[in-house]
Design an enzyme around this catalytic site. Structure first.
Site, PDB file in Angstrom:
ATOM      1  N   ASN A   2       0.832  -1.195   0.000  1.00 28.50           N
ATOM      2  CA  ASN A   2       0.000   0.000   0.000  1.00 28.50           C
ATOM      3  C   ASN A   2       0.867   1.246   0.000  1.00 28.50           C
ATOM      4  O   ASN A   2       2.058   1.196   0.284  1.00 28.50           O
ATOM      5  CB  ASN A   2      -0.931   0.004   1.217  1.00 28.50           C
ATOM      6  N   CYS A   3       0.239   2.354  -0.327  1.00 26.43           N
ATOM      7  CA  CYS A   3       0.885   3.658  -0.346  1.00 26.43           C
ATOM      8  C   CYS A   3       1.592   3.883   0.986  1.00 26.43           C
ATOM      9  O   CYS A   3       1.026   3.564   2.029  1.00 26.43           O
ATOM     10  CB  CYS A   3      -0.186   4.720  -0.587  1.00 26.43           C
ATOM     11  N   PRO A   4       2.771   4.361   1.025  1.00 26.83           N
ATOM     12  CA  PRO A   4       3.627   4.858  -0.066  1.00 26.83           C
ATOM     13  C   PRO A   4       4.680   3.853  -0.530  1.00 26.83           C
ATOM     14  O   PRO A   4       5.618   4.230  -1.218  1.00 26.83           O
ATOM     15  CB  PRO A   4       4.303   6.062   0.585  1.00 26.83           C
ATOM     16  N   ASP A  29      -1.755  -1.582  -5.483  1.00 19.59           N
ATOM     17  CA  ASP A  29      -2.253  -0.399  -4.787  1.00 19.59           C
ATOM     18  C   ASP A  29      -3.081   0.453  -5.749  1.00 19.59           C
ATOM     19  O   ASP A  29      -2.546   0.968  -6.730  1.00 19.59           O
ATOM     20  CB  ASP A  29      -1.072   0.414  -4.248  1.00 19.59           C
TER      21      ASP A  29
END
Length: 66
Positions: A2-4, A29
């Site tokens: 997932n981000c980042p 993502d």
């Protein structure tokens, strides 16, 4: 990831590559379609290609000269 994490991993890998080298990224993502292009603009890299793939997206990034 997932981000980042996709952007952070791309940044780390691109730092080891020479200008003009290309890197394929694949991510699950959903925010990567926003994050990867923004990262390229901010970092001076060139986004060559974006494609939807099963379960995510694929990006081809060319390392900038900076």
């Amino acid at each position: 990831m997932n981000c980042p994490l996709p952007v952070l991993k791309a940044k780390k890998r691109l730092a080891t590559m020479g200008p003009g080298s290309r890197l394929w990224l694949e991510t699950t993502d959903p925010l990567a379609v926003i994050d990867i292009p923004a990262f390229c603009v901010e970092s001076g890299h060139r986004l060559i290609e974006t494609a939807a793939v099963s379960g995510g997206h694929r990006f081809l990034v060319e390392r900038g000269g900076g």
